[in-house]
Scaffold this active site. Structure first.
Site, PDB file in Angstrom:
ATOM      1  N   GLY A  78      36.901  40.725  48.266  1.00  0.00           N
ATOM      2  CA  GLY A  78      36.864  40.394  49.686  1.00  0.00           C
ATOM      3  C   GLY A  78      36.859  41.676  50.478  1.00  0.00           C
TER       4      GLY A  78
ATOM      5  N   ASP B  80      37.809  29.792  58.557  1.00  0.00           N
ATOM      6  CA  ASP B  80      36.804  30.527  57.769  1.00  0.00           C
ATOM      7  C   ASP B  80      36.179  29.602  56.728  1.00  0.00           C
ATOM      8  OD1 ASP B  80      35.297  32.764  57.217  1.00  0.00           O
ATOM      9  OD2 ASP B  80      36.777  33.696  55.899  1.00  0.00           O
TER      10      ASP B  80
HETATM   11  P1  ATP Z   1      36.874  37.731  52.474  1.00  0.00           P
HETATM   12  O1  ATP Z   1      36.906  39.123  52.983  1.00  0.00           O
HETATM   13  O2  ATP Z   1      35.539  37.319  51.910  1.00  0.00           O
HETATM   14  O3  ATP Z   1      37.387  36.683  53.402  1.00  0.00           O
HETATM   15  P2  ATP Z   1      39.319  37.831  50.953  1.00  0.00           P
HETATM   16  O4  ATP Z   1      39.701  39.261  50.763  1.00  0.00           O
HETATM   17  O5  ATP Z   1      40.093  37.060  51.953  1.00  0.00           O
HETATM   18  O6  ATP Z   1      37.780  37.693  51.170  1.00  0.00           O
HETATM   19  P3  ATP Z   1      39.154  35.643  49.090  1.00  0.00           P
HETATM   20  O7  ATP Z   1      38.004  35.040  49.848  1.00  0.00           O
HETATM   21  O8  ATP Z   1      40.421  34.872  49.079  1.00  0.00           O
HETATM   22  O9  ATP Z   1      39.430  37.149  49.538  1.00  0.00           O
HETATM   23  O10 ATP Z   1      38.689  35.914  47.588  1.00  0.00           O
HETATM   24  C1  ATP Z   1      37.524  36.650  47.275  1.00  0.00           C
HETATM   25  C2  ATP Z   1      36.812  35.955  46.119  1.00  0.00           C
HETATM   26  O11 ATP Z   1      37.692  35.925  44.966  1.00  0.00           O
HETATM   27  C3  ATP Z   1      36.457  34.490  46.369  1.00  0.00           C
HETATM   28  O12 ATP Z   1      35.205  34.348  46.985  1.00  0.00           O
HETATM   29  C4  ATP Z   1      36.480  33.896  44.963  1.00  0.00           C
HETATM   30  O13 ATP Z   1      35.268  34.138  44.301  1.00  0.00           O
HETATM   31  C5  ATP Z   1      37.570  34.687  44.273  1.00  0.00           C
HETATM   32  N1  ATP Z   1      38.859  33.964  44.334  1.00  0.00           N
HETATM   33  C6  ATP Z   1      39.739  33.953  45.363  1.00  0.00           C
HETATM   34  N2  ATP Z   1      40.824  33.219  45.091  1.00  0.00           N
HETATM   35  C7  ATP Z   1      40.643  32.737  43.851  1.00  0.00           C
HETATM   36  C8  ATP Z   1      41.423  31.888  42.983  1.00  0.00           C
HETATM   37  N3  ATP Z   1      42.608  31.415  43.369  1.00  0.00           N
HETATM   38  N4  ATP Z   1      40.926  31.602  41.760  1.00  0.00           N
HETATM   39  C9  ATP Z   1      39.722  32.103  41.367  1.00  0.00           C
HETATM   40  N5  ATP Z   1      38.950  32.904  42.121  1.00  0.00           N
HETATM   41  C10 ATP Z   1      39.387  33.213  43.351  1.00  0.00           C
END
Ligand code: ATP
Length: 363
Positions: free
Chosen positions: A22, A139
């Protein structure tokens, strides 16, 4: 308030493969040493100081944790534990191993509306629950709608990524322009006070895409997409919606409503005849109508390609900035270096806050 454990996460969990990335860190599969159980570890970089732009404020992480604790529902990812070190916070989450809903659907030969509705119902149940607790996700997009597992023929929906979610206090006025251009409502773009109704707009967009493989407001650039949303410029092009039921279009029309207070709520959606048919004719219509699989597959392939492309661009930018920081450090170890260490975030000057999550978007 959750306890942020000060211990080293690796004393308790063995780190495994990267599951995703992310804007603020990585998500990795982790194995609990004591039980052997697998979880997902979300590693979030924390800002080192108030002036730095890389990483998250600790308060944002606290908010994500507080919300995850409040939304315990079968269709929402569960939070198990939180670890904290000087530079990062690690959220130990339920491992969601079924991949994204859109990828699961794109692998099918065809899909009746009826089958798609089973998934929609689960999403709506999760939202009804969250919204009843005055929590909005803010989101919702295909990347954040995952499936519990790969083995079951009917896996469960799991909503993930509560990084932009917000818990409304009574009478609170909350504004935010964060989100992903394709999926945000007009009130987000206009920086108006938000409510849980903003999620319902995103559900309208996601349903439109699911049925047709077209994104309703997508322009050639983010700016054009945002303009199309403000102008409410969308239509049901007969070429793409020839196999769609009129109930499904009515469902979407009642969500893509400019005035947020006039949009269907998640609870109302669950009672809409497309989701819960009252007559036999309505039920039969859903069994006859199908999603536009050919175009949906095309949309999904393009979406995945853009996600990979964005990820490569982000990595390149980080590498370049790191090199730049190293270069500066040899000649001037002063304040500029400190700035570089913590300011390796994307600094494009487009509608800045709207693009906060752009690297994970498919716009
Ligand atoms: P963004 O900047 O895109 O909003 P973020 O840093 O908030 O991202 P997440 O969207 O929660 O992070 O997670 C990034 C990716 O990791 C997700 O798109 C998914 O592919 C994977 N992921 C997140 N949580 C899980 C989970 N609980 N189990 C498996 N894969 C996960």
């Amino acid at each position: 308030m959750a306890v942020f454990k000060p211990e080293n996460v690796e004393d308790f969990y063995e780190l495994g493969e990267v599951l995703g990335s992310g804007h603020f860190g990585q998500v990795r599969q982790v194995r609990e040493r004591a039980s052997g159980t697998s979880w997902a570890g979300k590693f979030l970089k924390i800002r080192k100081n108030a002036c730095s732009r890389l990483g998250l404020d600790r308060s944002s992480v606290e908010r994500e944790v507080e919300i995850l604790q409040a939304v315990q529902h079968p269709n929402i990812v569960t939070l198990k534990d939180v670890f904290e070190s000087r530079a990062e916070v690690v959220l130990i989450l339920e491992l969601v191993s079924g991949g994204e809903l859109f990828d699961f659907i794109a692998e099918k030969e065809n899909l009746l509306e009826n089958e798609a509705i089973d998934f929609m119902k689960q999403i709506l149940k999760a939202l009804t629950f969250m919204h009843s607790k005055n929590i909005a996700h803010f989101d919702l997009k295909p990347e954040n709608i995952m499936l519990s597992d790969k083995v079951s023929p009917h896996p469960n929906i799991k909503l993930i990524d509560f990084g932009l979610a917000h818990l409304f206090y009574q009478g609170e006025e909350y504004r935010s322009t964060s989100g992903t251009p394709q999926y945000i409502g007009p009130e987000v773009i206009n920086n108006e006070p938000l409510s849980t109704a903003a999620d319902m707009w995103s559900i309208g967009v996601i349903t439109y895409i699911l049925l047709s493989g077209l994104s309703p407001f997508q322009g050639d650039s983010d700016e054009e997409t945002l303009k199309n949303i403000i102008a409410m410029k969308y239509e049901f092009n007969a070429r793409y919606f020839s196999t769609t039921s009129s109930m499904a279009k009515d469902f979407i029309e009642k969500l893509l409503v400019k005035n947020a207070s006039e949009r269907m709520t998640a609870e109302e959606c669950l009672l809409h005849p497309w989701i819960k048919p009252i007559t036999r004719k309505q039920a039969a219509n859903r069994n006859r109508s199908s999603i536009n699989m050919k175009n949906f597959k095309r949309f999904n392939a393009k979406r995945k390609w853009k996600m990979s492309y964005n990820m490569v661009c982000m990595c390149n930018r980080l590498v370049n900035l790191k090199l730049l920081c190293k270069g500066i450090s040899t000649t001037d170890p002063g304040p500029l270096q400190r700035q570089c260490e913590s300011d390796t975030e994307d600094t494009e000057s487009k509608p800045a806050s709207l693009l906060r999550r752009r690297l994970s978007s498919s716009s």
